[in-house]
Structure formats: C-alpha cells, structure tokens
Scaffold this active site. Sequence first.
Site, PDB file in Angstrom:
ATOM      1  N   LYS A  70       0.828  -1.224   0.000  1.00 33.47           N
ATOM      2  CA  LYS A  70       0.000   0.000   0.000  1.00 33.47           C
ATOM      3  C   LYS A  70       0.855   1.265   0.000  1.00 33.47           C
ATOM      4  O   LYS A  70       0.611   2.189  -0.776  1.00 33.47           O
ATOM      5  CB  LYS A  70      -0.943  -0.035   1.204  1.00 33.47           C
ATOM      6  N   THR A  72       3.912   1.496  -0.994  1.00 37.59           N
ATOM      7  CA  THR A  72       4.627   1.507  -2.278  1.00 37.59           C
ATOM      8  C   THR A  72       3.750   2.119  -3.370  1.00 37.59           C
ATOM      9  O   THR A  72       4.198   2.965  -4.152  1.00 37.59           O
ATOM     10  CB  THR A  72       5.044   0.071  -2.666  1.00 37.59           C
ATOM     11  N   ARG A  93       2.363   8.360   6.993  1.00 39.44           N
ATOM     12  CA  ARG A  93       2.664   8.218   8.423  1.00 39.44           C
ATOM     13  C   ARG A  93       4.132   7.891   8.618  1.00 39.44           C
ATOM     14  O   ARG A  93       4.785   7.357   7.731  1.00 39.44           O
ATOM     15  CB  ARG A  93       1.830   7.079   9.034  1.00 39.44           C
ATOM     16  N   LYS A 104       7.409  -6.396  10.708  1.00 39.82           N
ATOM     17  CA  LYS A 104       7.072  -5.625   9.526  1.00 39.82           C
ATOM     18  C   LYS A 104       8.289  -5.116   8.755  1.00 39.82           C
ATOM     19  O   LYS A 104       8.262  -4.975   7.543  1.00 39.82           O
ATOM     20  CB  LYS A 104       6.217  -4.431   9.980  1.00 39.82           C
ATOM     21  N   ALA A 272      -3.598   1.554  12.941  1.00 37.48           N
ATOM     22  CA  ALA A 272      -4.966   1.551  12.409  1.00 37.48           C
ATOM     23  C   ALA A 272      -5.813   0.429  12.978  1.00 37.48           C
ATOM     24  O   ALA A 272      -7.010   0.397  12.759  1.00 37.48           O
ATOM     25  CB  ALA A 272      -4.928   1.435  10.892  1.00 37.48           C
ATOM     26  N   PHE A 300      -3.931  -0.478   6.844  1.00 36.13           N
ATOM     27  CA  PHE A 300      -4.629  -1.737   6.599  1.00 36.13           C
ATOM     28  C   PHE A 300      -5.729  -1.583   5.543  1.00 36.13           C
ATOM     29  O   PHE A 300      -5.618  -0.758   4.652  1.00 36.13           O
ATOM     30  CB  PHE A 300      -5.144  -2.340   7.912  1.00 36.13           C
ATOM     31  N   PHE A 380       3.357  -8.566  -9.064  1.00 37.69           N
ATOM     32  CA  PHE A 380       4.495  -9.292  -8.490  1.00 37.69           C
ATOM     33  C   PHE A 380       5.052 -10.235  -9.551  1.00 37.69           C
ATOM     34  O   PHE A 380       4.337 -10.679 -10.447  1.00 37.69           O
ATOM     35  CB  PHE A 380       4.075 -10.080  -7.235  1.00 37.69           C
ATOM     36  N   TRP A 408       6.733  -0.764  -8.013  1.00 39.77           N
ATOM     37  CA  TRP A 408       7.852  -1.339  -7.260  1.00 39.77           C
ATOM     38  C   TRP A 408       9.064  -1.481  -8.184  1.00 39.77           C
ATOM     39  O   TRP A 408      10.181  -1.148  -7.820  1.00 39.77           O
ATOM     40  CB  TRP A 408       7.455  -2.714  -6.688  1.00 39.77           C
TER      41      TRP A 408
END
Length: 554
Positions: A70, A72, A93, A104, A272, A300, A380, A408
């Site tokens: 998200k 990215t 954030r 993470k 979140a 999220f 991906f 990406w």
Amino acid sequence: MAHLSDLEIANQSTLKPIGDIAEKAGIPADALEQYGHYKAKVDINKIDKKDKGKVVLVTAMSPTPAGEGKSTVTVGLSDAFNQLKKNVMVALREPALGPTFGIKGGATGGGYAQVLPMEDINLHFNGDFHAITTANNALSAFIDNHIHQGNELDIDQRRIEWKRVLDMNDRALRQIIVGLGGPTQGVPREDGFNITVASEIMAILCLATGIKDLKEKISKITIGYTKDRKPVSVADLKVEGALAMILKDAIKPNLVQTIEGTPALVHGGPFANIAHGCNSILATETARDLADIVVTEAGFGSDLGAEKFIDIKAREAGFEPSAVVVVATIRALKMHGGVAKDQLKNENVSALQDGIVNLERHVDNVKKYGLEPVIALNAFVHDTEAETEFVINWAKEKGVRLSLTEVWEKGGQGGIDLAQNVLEVIEEPQSFKHLYDLDLPLEEKVETIVKEIYGGSKVTFTSKAQKQLQSFKDNGWDNYPICMAKTQYSFTDDQTQLGAPSDFEITIRELEAKTGAGFIVALTGAIMTMPGLPKKPAALNMDVTDDGHAQGLF
C-alpha cells in the site's frame, strides 16, 4: 534490478538538497527548519494558503503475510502524477520502531517507489516519536506525583486509565506494578505500557489543527476516575501547557522526498487496528495548501484505515476525499482463497475466484461513502498471465476501474495508468457521505460499522462494555465517533476467517474513552495495545557498517 533490496535501492538513489524540494513544493525558505541535508520540518504558520488541493486516499484489501504494498503504491502514484507534470505531494505516516524491529520491517514504500532518506525515516527521524513518548510519560509522572503529594483530586489509583508508553514491542511491560519500595517511592498501583503509536497523545497530535487546538485536546484527556467515579482530566491536573510545550516541534510536519524527487510530508503514525491509523491532519492540510493533488494512505484495509480516515479524520478536518484507490495483489487474493504462503508462486486461478470476494467487499465499502473506487493491482514477479487476466476481467464485469501497477519495479512510470484513472475520477462529481451521524447512540454506531462495513449480522457487548456504555452516556461522551480496534487480517474479530465471511457476530469486550482525541475505542477479539516480538524478529537481520550505515532495514 529485482534482486536489490529496498535499502540498497535507496542507498543508490541521489537525493536532492531539501531546500530544492521545498522550493519545488512552494515552501518559502523561512518556513523551512532543516535537519541536516535531506530532512526538514515545516513551520505551517509561514505557508501561504491557496485553493485547497484534492485528496486521493489509498487503502487496500484485507492484508495478508504475503504483503500488498500500500505504501509503495501511494508513493508510486504520487511519482506518476509528478511525471504527468501535476502539482502533487504525498502525505504518509511515520514508521514505528517496534514493528520495524519486529515483523514488519521498514515502512517507507519499496523498490523504486520509496520515500527517502529511508534509514532516517525508519529509525529516529526528526524525534517526533520520542517527543510523543516523553509527553505521554510526563503525564504518567504528574499523575503519580499528584497522588504521592496528597491526592487533592481524590484520584482512585485502581481506576487510572492512563498508561505509560514505549516505541518498542515489549510484552513484558503490558502489566506492571509501580511505586514499590516504601513511602518515598510513591504510591503502589497497577500500571502498564502501550506502544507509543497507541498513545492518545499520538492520536491527538494527528488530529490537532495547531498548537492551540493541541493544548485544548490534551486538556480534555480523561486520565482516570475519582473514588466516586467522576472523570479526571488533564485540565484538572493543570499540565496541558507543559505537555503541549514538549510537542511544540513534533507538531510541525516533516518534509522529505521520494526517489523521483516528489515532495513528501511524513508526519505522525497512529496504528490503524487500535487507533485511527492516518497521518496528521496538519500534514494533509499543509500539503493541500501547497499542491493540487495530495496522495495519502490509511492503515490496513478499507474496513479499518479507510473507515476511520473518512469517519474520524476527514470529518474532524472538514474535507472530502476525491478518489479512493484500493490496492490488491494476486498473491493476497490467493491467500484469501485458501492458498498457503509457501504455495503462492504456483498458478491457481480457482483460488483467485474464491479469494476475490475479499476485494469485492472492500470495493463495495468504498462505494458506501458515495466514492468511486479505483483498484490498483500491484504486480508481483510470479503473477501469471491467466491470473492477471482473471482479475482484469472480473473488474470489467463488475464495472470497476482497474490499473495494473508496476511501481515497485518501474517507479512512477509503472503507475501512469493508475494516475490517469484517478484523474478521471477526481474530475467526476461524487456523492460523498459519512457512514453514520454523530448523534446516533454509541452502540448503534458500532452496529452500523459491523453490519455495513464488516458484513456482520450482530454485535454483542460484554457486561463490562455495557457498563462502560452507560458510564460514557452519563458523562456526555455519546456524540463521539467510534474507533474500532480489530484484527486487520479479517472482516471478523477472528484473524483466521479470511475471504468475505458474512452473518457473523462481533463481540465488544471493552471500550475506552479517548476524550482528548475525541473518539471512543471499541476493543474486539484479542487485540493488543502493546505488541510482542516474534520468535525471530527482523532485528536479527539488522546491523550497522563501520562507517555508520544501516543494514537489513528491508
């Protein structure tokens, strides 16, 4: 190209001096407070106000251990707008140290869609989290000192709600006893630690519109109750001025840049799943003063971050999002269709068919706010042609805009189609509305979220939660919005229930009145406000070189 780590890509990028980024963003030199060559704080009082820019919110399907990207996509989309010569800023954030060292890893985007300097942002950045931690713990010290010095306010030490915080995942501190060691060491009582990002001070910093509002919100924090059950606030302790003073620099948004030189404001970082999960109103509004388009994200999936962004943050700030992007990946869709993480590389169109119901509900959720969603299918390397084609055809049949994004790997260039789709939506009239009115009773607001957004059929309040509801009503706190604390992995309060379950029950085990931040937290399931570290934390892969450069931050 694909074999480089995020940190290696970041280290190979050439950063522009932060003064050049500020000039590009239209920030006057006297509003810039530099922290070295590539970071700065912005004095919002010295920004010329103009017509407010439009807000593009990036949300996602329910997250999985496979990762959705998200942040990215948020960064890549802003770079795509930049390539299209749009006046754009991205507002994100700040990452928390606890999750960075836990599971993470870093949180500054990935690949060729990152905000920089990645090391600094993921570590101590400009000291905001330390200031928030200090202000939070100063309040704890003032409370304990007040009781020790005679307890003029008659605070019941068994009913103190305020906890200390630490920006680290440390399960051993969840429940502690303070004040042991005799009369000179204070008064013994039960206490505990939350993680800094779960602090109400963090939520307040992110919802405040300036120093005056910050001080006012801090003064309204309920720290606990007297022996006859009356709420005690920070205003009663008379320390709101001191706490606001600790935060006087932390409240200023931080200016950095993307790999492609798009100006980025990175500020605040509430979780979140236990707070409202959005960057600060001040950063978003400052970006809106400077840019025509502001791309921002909320933590999220749409059931958590987007719902709180719209019903808490946007309502408090008084703006409407102009477009919503829902990030999805074929890997995550297959996991929601029952595929194990170690099998995701194998083509499995039937699992996609089963898992796409999760994305469908998130798309429908966005529509409930009168907004048109745009799906960003984040590519991906192991996605097959048949799998990609299935998702594209599904979106066509459903009449939803979808862009295959490759930010990406390709940076802004990989998000051009997404940017063009979003630009079309921004120009269309939307029929925006909040999910619920604030004058509804608290339990009805909870039920509305559970039924409309989660797809549940019933809410059960434990006897403890029912007593709290009555107490909140008696104290006049029933007109606040609801901030649900729920697992991010499922629409239910059971993280193993993937896909799009329906006709389920959600249990509210307890409620917390965040009267400073101005919302009521409803805790479901086994949600924790202080996470623990995993058996093999990400920290095991981290190091620092002899010349002082970080390694292993993804």
